[in-house]
Motif scaffolding. Structure first.
Motif, short mmCIF file in Angstrom:
data_model
loop_
_atom_site.label_atom_id
_atom_site.label_comp_id
_atom_site.label_asym_id
_atom_site.label_seq_id
_atom_site.Cartn_x
_atom_site.Cartn_y
_atom_site.Cartn_z
N ILE A 192 0.84 -1.20 0.00
CA ILE A 192 0.00 0.00 0.00
C ILE A 192 0.87 1.25 0.00
CG2 ILE A 192 -1.62 1.39 1.34
CD1 ILE A 192 -2.89 -1.23 2.31
N PHE A 193 1.80 1.32 0.94
CA PHE A 193 2.64 2.51 1.08
C PHE A 193 3.52 2.72 -0.15
CE2 PHE A 193 2.86 3.27 5.98
CZ PHE A 193 1.56 3.74 5.94
N GLU A 194 4.12 1.65 -0.65
CA GLU A 194 4.99 1.81 -1.82
C GLU A 194 4.23 2.32 -3.02
OE1 GLU A 194 8.51 -1.47 -0.85
OE2 GLU A 194 6.85 -2.03 -2.18
N SER A 195 3.00 1.86 -3.20
CA SER A 195 2.21 2.35 -4.34
C SER A 195 1.80 3.80 -4.14
CB SER A 195 0.98 1.46 -4.56
OG SER A 195 0.06 1.56 -3.49
N MET A 196 1.51 4.19 -2.90
CA MET A 196 1.16 5.59 -2.63
C MET A 196 2.34 6.51 -2.93
SD MET A 196 -1.08 5.24 0.89
CE MET A 196 -1.55 6.98 0.93
N VAL A 197 3.54 6.09 -2.53
CA VAL A 197 4.73 6.89 -2.78
C VAL A 197 5.00 6.99 -4.28
CG1 VAL A 197 7.23 6.99 -2.49
CG2 VAL A 197 5.77 6.44 -0.53
N ASP A 198 4.92 5.86 -4.97
CA ASP A 198 5.20 5.86 -6.41
C ASP A 198 4.22 6.75 -7.17
OD1 ASP A 198 6.55 4.67 -8.83
OD2 ASP A 198 4.51 3.97 -9.19
N LEU A 199 2.95 6.67 -6.84
CA LEU A 199 1.96 7.50 -7.52
C LEU A 199 2.14 8.97 -7.18
CD1 LEU A 199 -1.10 5.16 -7.07
CD2 LEU A 199 -0.32 6.05 -9.27
N SER A 200 2.46 9.26 -5.93
CA SER A 200 2.64 10.66 -5.53
C SER A 200 3.87 11.28 -6.19
CB SER A 200 2.77 10.75 -4.00
OG SER A 200 1.61 10.26 -3.37
N ASP A 201 4.91 10.48 -6.38
CA ASP A 201 6.15 10.97 -6.98
C ASP A 201 6.07 11.07 -8.50
OD1 ASP A 201 7.23 11.13 -4.47
OD2 ASP A 201 8.57 9.40 -4.68
N HIS A 202 5.34 10.15 -9.12
CA HIS A 202 5.41 10.02 -10.58
C HIS A 202 4.06 10.05 -11.30
CE1 HIS A 202 9.56 8.93 -9.81
NE2 HIS A 202 9.18 7.90 -9.07
N GLY A 203 2.96 10.13 -10.56
CA GLY A 203 1.65 9.97 -11.19
C GLY A 203 0.99 11.24 -11.69
N LYS A 204 1.66 12.40 -11.59
CA LYS A 204 1.07 13.68 -12.02
C LYS A 204 -0.32 13.88 -11.43
CE LYS A 204 3.74 13.77 -16.34
NZ LYS A 204 3.69 13.86 -17.81
N LEU A 205 -0.42 13.61 -10.13
CA LEU A 205 -1.72 13.59 -9.47
C LEU A 205 -2.36 14.98 -9.39
CD1 LEU A 205 -0.90 11.14 -6.55
CD2 LEU A 205 -1.97 10.62 -8.76
N LEU A 206 -1.54 16.00 -9.18
CA LEU A 206 -2.10 17.35 -9.09
C LEU A 206 -2.78 17.75 -10.40
CD1 LEU A 206 -2.40 19.86 -7.30
CD2 LEU A 206 -0.24 20.69 -8.23
N ASP A 207 -2.13 17.46 -11.51
CA ASP A 207 -2.72 17.77 -12.81
C ASP A 207 -4.01 16.98 -13.03
OD1 ASP A 207 -0.63 19.48 -13.38
OD2 ASP A 207 0.49 18.00 -14.55
N ARG A 208 -4.02 15.75 -12.60
CA ARG A 208 -5.21 14.92 -12.78
C ARG A 208 -6.37 15.41 -11.91
NH1 ARG A 208 -2.08 9.09 -12.66
NH2 ARG A 208 -4.07 8.13 -13.25
N PHE A 209 -6.04 15.85 -10.72
CA PHE A 209 -7.07 16.39 -9.84
C PHE A 209 -7.63 17.69 -10.40
CE2 PHE A 209 -8.04 18.57 -5.59
CZ PHE A 209 -9.29 17.98 -5.48
N LEU A 210 -6.76 18.58 -10.83
CA LEU A 210 -7.21 19.85 -11.40
C LEU A 210 -8.03 19.64 -12.67
CD1 LEU A 210 -3.99 22.00 -10.88
CD2 LEU A 210 -6.19 22.33 -9.74
N GLY A 211 -7.73 18.57 -13.39
CA GLY A 211 -8.42 18.32 -14.65
C GLY A 211 -9.81 17.73 -14.52
N LEU A 212 -10.19 17.31 -13.33
CA LEU A 212 -11.53 16.73 -13.17
C LEU A 212 -12.60 17.81 -13.34
CD1 LEU A 212 -10.99 14.40 -10.07
CD2 LEU A 212 -11.10 13.73 -12.47
N PRO A 213 -13.64 17.54 -14.12
CA PRO A 213 -14.65 18.57 -14.39
C PRO A 213 -15.66 18.76 -13.27
CG PRO A 213 -15.17 16.57 -15.60
CD PRO A 213 -13.84 16.33 -14.95
N ALA A 214 -15.76 17.82 -12.34
CA ALA A 214 -16.78 17.90 -11.29
C ALA A 214 -16.43 18.97 -10.26
CB ALA A 214 -16.89 16.54 -10.59
#
Length: 273
Positions: A192-214
């Motif tokens: 769980i933790f390793e996947s959270m770190v990998d996504l946070s470091d490399h998943g462009k999460l901020l852009d994906r969150f900002l891009g949600l239309p809802a």
């Protein structure tokens, strides 16, 4: 005052990939757009049980469940549990419960799971309350301990992790830490933790969150109001909700204010739909 509407418990056997799981959850019926709640690491569906106390949400169907390896949900292979795995679990649970469009509420790990779920099918999201879900590397102040405080024994790692959280200066830390051994299986923590770190470091999460239309709210505790990306969220049209007397756990430190913000976003999104 409206009567409390009882949450009905259910158990749902599923196969995700090749892994057998049994999901423990609760739900209620209703006529509005469903509310789907995803809990954080080391927490359970009961974080959201007080939804029944929210009069303005009384018409909404509700779904909440324990992630595999957490709470009362089981998993035949705990090494399989990761954030992408949890997204697949959410997809299957929503399918079985026949939920198409919904209001998403996710805390921490659950916020990250909800973000990936929404990013895959943004049209299904009526609103998104993201309660300190990971959107940047700095959000791994808990999960990155799997590397900074690594231990070969999963039980020993979880015990030491709980000690560190309990001894922190942050609101809710001791309460959260006290129940960790009862709410998460130690063998599931590393993946769980390793996947959270990998996504946070490399998943462009901020852009994906900002891009949600809802319609979107990012909720955070006042002790975390120095998060570097908060101005970017505000500039990108995300509503910020700072919770007083709180750090990472508004459901423990200031649930009244947490529920007020959730209810407000859901009500406005319903009115605009």
């Amino acid at each position: 005052m409206s009567p409390v509407r009882k949450l009905e418990r259910f158990t749902l056997p599923l196969t995700v990939g090749a892994t057998r799981i049994e999901v423990s959850g609760f739900h209620r019926g209703g006529t509005g757009t469903p509310l789907v709640f995803l809990h954080g690491f080391g927490s359970t569906k009961e974080d959201y049980a007080d939804v029944v106390q929210q009069e303005r949400l009384a018409d909404h169907p509700v779904l909440a469940y324990d992630a595999p390896g957490c709470g009362a949900s089981t998993c035949a292979d705990l090494d399989a549990v990761s954030v992408p795995f949890l997204v697949s679990v959410a997809e299957q649970v929503l399918k079985v419960r026949q939920i198409e469009r919904f209001h998403a509420v996710g805390h921490s790990m659950g916020g990250l799971t909800a973000l990936l779920l929404a990013d895959g099918e943004p049209g299904r999201i009526a609103s998104f309350t993201n309660i300190e879900g990971n959107v940047a590397p700095e959000d791994c102040f808990l999960s990155r301990q799997i590397a900074t405080h690594s231990h070969d024994d999963p039980d020993e790692f979880l015990a030491r992790f709980a000690e560190r959280v309990a001894g922190s200066r942050f609101y809710g830390g001791a309460l959260y830490a006290s129940s960790l051994p009862h709410k998460v299986r130690a063998a599931a923590v590393r993946t769980i933790f390793e996947s959270m770190v990998d996504l946070s470091d490399h998943g462009k999460l901020l852009d994906r969150f900002l891009g949600l239309p809802a319609p979107k709210t990012f909720m955070y505790g006042e002790q975390n109001n120095a998060l570097s990306y908060l101005p970017a969220l505000a500039e990108g049209g995300v509503e910020l909700a700072e919770i007083e007397h709180c750090a990472h756990f508004p459901m423990y430190s200031n649930p009244t204010q947490m529920w007020a913000h959730i209810t407000d976003l859901v009500s406005r999104a319903d009115a605009d739909s």
